[in-house]
Design a protein around this motif. Structure first.
Motif, PDB file in Angstrom:
ATOM      1  N   ARG A 185       0.779  -1.169  -0.147  1.00 50.67           N
ATOM      2  CA  ARG A 185       0.021  -0.109  -0.029  1.00 50.67           C
ATOM      3  C   ARG A 185       0.988   1.051   0.043  1.00 50.67           C
ATOM      4  O   ARG A 185       0.428   2.256  -0.380  1.00 50.67           O
ATOM      5  CB  ARG A 185      -0.943   0.073   1.242  1.00 50.67           C
ATOM      6  N   ILE A 230      -1.182   1.628  -6.554  1.00 48.97           N
ATOM      7  CA  ILE A 230      -2.136   0.741  -6.609  1.00 48.97           C
ATOM      8  C   ILE A 230      -3.534   1.420  -7.217  1.00 48.97           C
ATOM      9  O   ILE A 230      -4.187   0.872  -7.708  1.00 48.97           O
ATOM     10  CB  ILE A 230      -2.754   0.601  -4.999  1.00 48.97           C
ATOM     11  N   ARG A 249      -8.073  -2.963   2.830  1.00 45.67           N
ATOM     12  CA  ARG A 249      -7.211  -2.020   2.840  1.00 45.67           C
ATOM     13  C   ARG A 249      -6.776  -1.403   1.663  1.00 45.67           C
ATOM     14  O   ARG A 249      -6.733  -0.449   1.160  1.00 45.67           O
ATOM     15  CB  ARG A 249      -5.954  -2.328   4.127  1.00 45.67           C
ATOM     16  N   TYR A 250      -6.500  -2.613   0.924  1.00 45.38           N
ATOM     17  CA  TYR A 250      -6.105  -2.199  -0.525  1.00 45.38           C
ATOM     18  C   TYR A 250      -7.315  -1.686  -1.396  1.00 45.38           C
ATOM     19  O   TYR A 250      -6.976  -0.896  -2.407  1.00 45.38           O
ATOM     20  CB  TYR A 250      -5.459  -3.574  -1.343  1.00 45.38           C
ATOM     21  N   LEU A 253      -7.882   1.986  -1.683  1.00 46.59           N
ATOM     22  CA  LEU A 253      -7.000   2.591  -2.607  1.00 46.59           C
ATOM     23  C   LEU A 253      -7.570   2.944  -3.997  1.00 46.59           C
ATOM     24  O   LEU A 253      -6.887   3.411  -4.808  1.00 46.59           O
ATOM     25  CB  LEU A 253      -5.566   2.260  -2.404  1.00 46.59           C
TER      26      LEU A 253
END
Length: 260
Positions: A185, A230, A249-250, A253
């Protein structure tokens, strides 16, 4: 004097651990303790130091090497590790083809599996720098395969350098299937070799849609050359071995994250 000797001993031991990890693909705490004649806690401490230096990633009971400017696994090695996981990822990625008529397939074993999973019952143009991908698809009747010219890297059997990127820059591609040696990230998508990084960067610039495919061990790993953020990815396809919380969490983005 004793402290200096101990420090040298620790450095030598850590170099040996890195050498063994790179030679075999992974190391085990108990086996290392036996081989090196030290306590398991000493090995764990060494692994923490090596992880802090970006050389290894720790796992439960061991560690595996991080690919870097000084170390990269070969295509042959990649074809022997996490293969069932890679096949699941490849099948799920191929299902994202949609109405794409032109596709870029990156170098690497997982992208090669994506190429093999693409449908053969419709016209499709595949652009690739990978000799194994081109070879796998060359006889498919409805596929037109464009192999990018350039210098062939022996470890990955893929072309690089200005010939490759110049040819690639002349295309507008519907969908690019991209791999990486690391994805994080903080640092985005990374790879050890600047020449490979240039090809991946150009593929992303040439593509309308970008799908990243990678096994769970790629996540959190950071290599030498950063080639994308990302946020440029439409979709990340990985496996359920990546925890759901980390996948979320990814996704914050930008990309959709598919775990299979």
């Amino acid at each position: 004097m004793t402290t200096a000797k101990a420090a040298r001993s620790a450095e030598e031991r850590q170099r040996e651990i890195v050498r063994m990890a790179r030679a075999t693909g992974a190391v085990d705490v108990t086996a290392l303790a036996d081989d090196l004649g030290v306590a398991r806690e000493t090995v764990r401490r060494d692994l923490r130091v090596l992880e802090d230096h970006g050389l290894l990633r720790r796992t439960h009971g061991g560690a595996y090497p991080v690919e870097s400017a000084g170390f990269e696994t070969t295509l042959a090695f990649r074809a022997t590790s996490h293969v069932p996981e890679k096949r699941r990822i490849a099948s799920a990625a191929a299902e994202l083809l949609g109405d794409a008529e032109t596709v870029f397939v990156d170098e690497g074993f997982t992208p090669q599996l994506v190429a093999e999973a693409l449908p053969r019952d419709r016209p499709l143009t595949v652009v690739t720098a990978s000799l194994p991908v081109a070879g796998a698809l060359a006889e498919a009747e409805q596929m037109s395969v464009l192999l990018l010219g350039g210098r062939v890297r022996s470890g990955t059997l893929a072309t690089v350098d200005h010939w490759t990127t110049k040819m690639l820059a002349g295309f507008v591609i519907d969908l690019a299937f991209i791999g990486a040696n690391g994805i994080s990230r903080e640092h985005g998508l990374t790879t050890p070799d600047p020449a490979v990084s240039e090809v991946k960067s150009q593929a992303i610039r040439s593509a309308r849609r970008v799908v990243f495919t990678g096994v769970h061990t790629k996540f959190g790993a950071v290599s030498f050359c950063r080639f994308a953020d990302i946020g440029v990815l439409e979709t990340i396809v990985t496996s359920t071995l990546l925890p759901a919380a980390e996948a979320h969490r990814y996704s914050l983005l930008g990309p959709q994250v598919i775990r299979v």
